[in-house]
Design a protein around this motif. Structure first.
Motif, short mmCIF file in Angstrom:
data_model
loop_
_atom_site.label_atom_id
_atom_site.label_comp_id
_atom_site.label_asym_id
_atom_site.label_seq_id
_atom_site.Cartn_x
_atom_site.Cartn_y
_atom_site.Cartn_z
N VAL A 1 14.32 32.49 28.36
CA VAL A 1 14.80 31.16 28.49
C VAL A 1 14.39 30.31 27.26
N ALA A 2 15.07 29.94 26.44
CA ALA A 2 14.96 29.26 25.22
C ALA A 2 15.17 27.56 25.46
N VAL A 3 14.50 26.77 24.95
CA VAL A 3 14.67 25.29 25.32
C VAL A 3 14.52 24.54 23.78
N ALA A 4 15.17 23.35 24.05
CA ALA A 4 14.91 22.37 22.87
C ALA A 4 13.20 21.74 23.24
N ALA A 5 12.85 20.89 22.29
CA ALA A 5 11.40 20.68 22.03
C ALA A 5 11.17 19.80 23.30
N HIS A 6 12.14 18.70 23.83
CA HIS A 6 11.67 17.89 25.37
C HIS A 6 11.57 18.77 26.30
N LEU A 7 12.10 19.82 26.34
CA LEU A 7 12.16 20.86 27.49
C LEU A 7 10.94 21.83 27.55
N ALA A 8 10.05 22.04 26.33
CA ALA A 8 9.27 23.18 26.09
C ALA A 8 8.02 22.87 26.89
N PRO A 9 7.35 21.52 27.31
CA PRO A 9 6.50 21.39 28.43
C PRO A 9 6.90 21.97 29.72
N PHE A 10 7.90 22.25 30.05
CA PHE A 10 8.40 22.62 31.60
C PHE A 10 8.75 24.14 31.49
N LEU A 11 8.43 24.91 30.41
CA LEU A 11 8.59 26.56 30.69
C LEU A 11 7.76 26.78 31.57
N PRO A 12 8.21 28.34 32.02
CA PRO A 12 7.43 28.98 32.97
C PRO A 12 5.77 29.17 32.39
N ASN A 13 4.79 29.22 33.45
CA ASN A 13 3.52 29.53 32.98
C ASN A 13 2.99 30.38 34.09
N HIS A 14 1.78 30.83 34.17
CA HIS A 14 1.18 31.80 34.94
C HIS A 14 -0.11 31.56 35.01
N PRO A 15 -0.78 31.38 36.75
CA PRO A 15 -2.18 31.10 36.87
C PRO A 15 -3.16 32.02 36.34
N LEU A 16 -2.76 33.13 36.11
CA LEU A 16 -3.73 34.09 35.61
C LEU A 16 -3.50 34.53 34.36
N ASP A 17 -3.01 33.81 33.51
CA ASP A 17 -2.66 34.00 32.19
C ASP A 17 -2.56 32.68 31.46
N PRO A 18 -3.62 32.16 30.69
CA PRO A 18 -3.41 30.73 30.00
C PRO A 18 -2.35 30.79 28.83
N ASP A 19 -2.31 32.16 28.35
CA ASP A 19 -1.43 32.27 27.22
C ASP A 19 0.27 32.37 27.54
N ALA A 20 0.41 32.49 28.85
CA ALA A 20 1.94 32.60 29.39
C ALA A 20 2.74 31.49 29.42
N GLY A 21 2.32 30.36 28.96
CA GLY A 21 3.13 29.09 29.01
C GLY A 21 2.24 27.79 28.92
N PRO A 22 2.88 26.76 28.78
CA PRO A 22 2.21 25.51 28.91
C PRO A 22 1.63 25.15 30.05
N ALA A 23 0.63 24.43 29.94
CA ALA A 23 -0.22 23.69 31.33
C ALA A 23 0.58 23.15 32.08
N THR A 24 1.59 22.51 31.47
CA THR A 24 2.44 21.54 32.36
C THR A 24 3.65 22.32 32.76
N GLY A 25 3.81 23.44 32.81
CA GLY A 25 4.82 24.32 33.00
C GLY A 25 5.10 24.47 34.55
N ILE A 26 6.51 24.95 34.98
CA ILE A 26 6.92 24.91 36.29
C ILE A 26 6.22 26.01 37.20
N GLY A 27 5.18 26.89 36.62
CA GLY A 27 4.81 27.88 37.30
C GLY A 27 5.44 29.17 37.07
N PRO A 28 5.09 30.32 37.67
CA PRO A 28 5.72 31.44 37.26
C PRO A 28 7.01 31.67 37.86
N ILE A 29 7.72 32.34 37.16
CA ILE A 29 9.08 32.70 37.68
C ILE A 29 9.19 34.22 37.71
#
Length: 609
Positions: free
Chosen positions: A373-401
């Motif tokens: 999933v590719a996003v514009a800058a204003h949506l970047a803080p809401f990309l997927p992340n992962h609780p077991l890998d801090p490098d997987a996405g932003p801390a403000t992300g939507i969680g793992p997909i």
């Protein structure tokens, strides 16, 4: 294939060995007073080591083994069929224990988790007992391949699916242990090569699409859609627009769009298309006026599934933005844009990118897929992340997909190789050739099969829709008849009755040369000549080469009472080919199968507890 080769006995032996390895560690740790969190297990144990967990994990890493740091007091250890005696001794050494017993690594056979070892039979079909040597297995796989009408034999012109070459040079690295044998949750400093490859891919996709950020976590295009829509909802929520839950979807969209929007908690509202297959801008504006502050997002496919470039796409994006909504551009057809247009530059806010289409990862049964999933800058803080890998996405992300931080990372070497070998010039040329090939087919076939949608210039995008509805109405010959007769010509069928019932959607991709395009066009024109014979009454509507296609060897060799010859059935082009493909089965009733469970496997009673 793994189960076929090993069979139930082999699988049981493998499972028992795995359990013995885990039991060996459990026995030795317990003997030294180390407590396990569970007395019953299969392949994994967790040891309680008050305050020593990090030290033990670091010591194991020194032996080239990754243990799981559960917390400061617990270490997780998992065994599998590749675990050796030396591995087990290295694990014990990390705990500060020596094993000088000369053991073969087999433990006492502690209790299995749950109800214990299985006693009921499994894998009872003959295939699981028939191939025990590499020779037999090789020949079995070859027989399966011979039954398949795959890309190594012919063009697969499936519109909207982009079945193109997965080059050998791209595929080779995924079998290398350096890529194939790394666990997705292994320590970050042990997968620096993966991090470099992931960073390279994200940077390339950002440049290609014109967006600001990319997440490679989604495992498929549908997951990418969901991730993008969840990012849109999170962005609206961050602004206090919690009432925005309407997703506008044109009738030309991919079928997964509506499903993804529903899963994201949105209400789907369909926008009409005009007679040329474009989004009806007037209807879009009317829907925007109707839903106003409830509008969350418009999902648009560009180029559209109708095979045309939406010439009003900038106007469409501006209208949605003016109403406070976001634009989700379905990137399934990105292979018509790479190097030519960037969705992030003409107004879209988010897209998923089907790497299994545009960037050569195997599609469908050849998966797994990746749908970044590719996003514009204003949506970047809401990309997927992962609780077991801090490098997987932003801390403000939507969680793992997806379960793993970077999804199906094991196949990322394929698009990385594709991008490196093609370069900017090659990628742009590929898009041009994909569009050129589709327009060549449309031009050659338009007199025989009307092209349903074209742009203002009279051209199509990367695919074209052949309209057979008039032919069916006047002759009774259906899209199914044409598709099945193509098999006799040695071609996989195009996409049938999508996005318009009674049509064929053809996408040749850039992988096919002029010779193959002409062979396909010649086959379609030969089929049209047969349709004309049916129309003239030369053959009955219910007994002709189209109605009876495809023709198997059993049919050709059996009783023959048809009004056309065996030669016409076997060699529809009129020329004898030594590599003529014969399908293993004749036509099936697909609609009946979709609506009714038809099972050729053992009866359900055999699967009792």
């Amino acid at each position: 294939a793994y189960a076929v080769y090993h069979g139930p006995d082999g699988l049981t032996r493998i499972a028992e060995q795995i359990h013995r390895s885990a039991s060996f560690l459990a026995d030795r740790l317990a003997a030294e007073g180390i407590t396990l969190t569970a007395e019953e297990f299969f392949d994994t144990i967790t040891a309680r080591v008050e305050g020593r967990a990090e030290t033990i994990v670091e010591a194991a890493a020194g032996h080239g083994i990754d243990l799981r740091l559960v917390d400061a007091d617990h270490v997780g250890i998992a065994c599998d069929e590749t675990t050796t005696v030396d591995d087990l001794r290295s694990v014990l050494a990390a705990f500060g224990l020596d094993d000088e017993s000369g053991s073969d690594g087999s433990g006492s056979g502690r209790p299995f988790a749950g109800s214990g070892p299985r006693t009921t039979p499994f894998c009872t079909a003959e295939v699981f007992a028939s191939h025990r040597s590499e020779t037999a297995m090789m020949r079995y796989l070859r027989r399966l391949a011979d039954a398949d009408l795959a890309l190594d034999r012919t063009m697969i012109p499936l519109g909207s699916c982009t079945m193109k070459l997965n080059a050998a040079a791209e595929m080779e690295p995924i079998s290398w242990p350096e890529f194939a044998s790394i666990h997705p949750f292994s320590p970050a400093d042990g997968r620096l090569g993966y991090r470099r490859m992931i960073d390279d891919l994200e940077a390339a996709l950002v440049e290609i699409t014109g967006y600001a950020a990319v997440s490679l976590q989604p495992n498929a295009g549908s997951q990418g859609e969901l991730a993008g829509l969840l990012a849109v909802r999170a962005w609206h929520a961050s602004r206090g627009d919690v009432a925005r839950d309407v997703c506008l979807i044109p009738s030309s969209a991919h079928g997964t769009n509506a499903a993804s929007a529903t899963m994201a908690g949105m209400r789907v509202v369909v926008v009409a298309c005009d007679e040329e297959g474009n989004v009806d801008v007037a209807d879009l504006r009317a829907k925007i006026d109707t839903y106003g502050d409830e509008l969350a997002v418009l999902m648009i496919t560009y180029p559209s599934t109708h095979g045309v470039f939406e010439e009003a796409v900038v106007e469409i994006c501006e209208a949605v933005h003016a109403a406070g909504g976001q634009v989700y551009l379905d990137g399934a057809n990105l292979n018509a844009m790479v190097g030519l247009a960037r969705p992030g530059a003409f107004g879209a806010d988010v897209s998923h990118l089907n790497l299994h289409k545009t960037f050569c990862i195997p599609h469908g049964g050849g998966g797994p897929g990746i749908g970044p999933v590719a996003v514009a800058a204003h949506l970047a803080p809401f990309l997927p992340n992962h609780p077991l890998d801090p490098d997987a996405g932003p801390a403000t992300g939507i969680g793992p997909i997806a379960a793993a931080p970077t999804g199906s990372a094991g196949i990322l070497a394929i698009p990385w190789m594709y991008l490196q070998m093609m370069g900017a010039e090659g990628l742009t040329e590929a898009s041009k050739v994909a569009i050129l090939n589709a327009n060549y087919i449309a031009a050659r076939l338009s007199a025989a099969y009307p092209i349903l949608y074209v742009g203002a210039s009279g051209h199509v995008a990367h695919e074209c829709i052949l309209d057979l509805r008039g032919i069916t109405k006047s002759t009774g010959v259906t899209v199914d008849d044409v598709a099945k007769r193509l098999i006799d010509h040695g071609f996989h069928a195009p996409t049938m009755s999508f996005p318009v019932a009674g049509t064929l959607m053809v996408e040749p991709t850039e992988s096919e040369d002029l010779g193959e395009l002409d062979r396909f066009c010649d086959a379609m024109l030969a089929i049209r000549a047969e349709i004309d014979r049916v129309a003239r009454g030369d053959w009955p509507a219910d007994d002709n080469p189209l109605y009876n296609a495809p023709h198997t060897v059993a049919m050709i060799a059996g009783e023959w009472d048809h009004p056309y010859s065996r030669f016409e059935a076997t060699y529809p082009s009129g020329s004898v080919r030594s590599d003529r493909y014969f399908p293993p089965v004749r036509r099936i009733d697909g609609v009946h199968g979709d609506r009714n469970l038809v099972c050729s496997c053992p009866p359900i009673e055999t699967y009792g507890a």
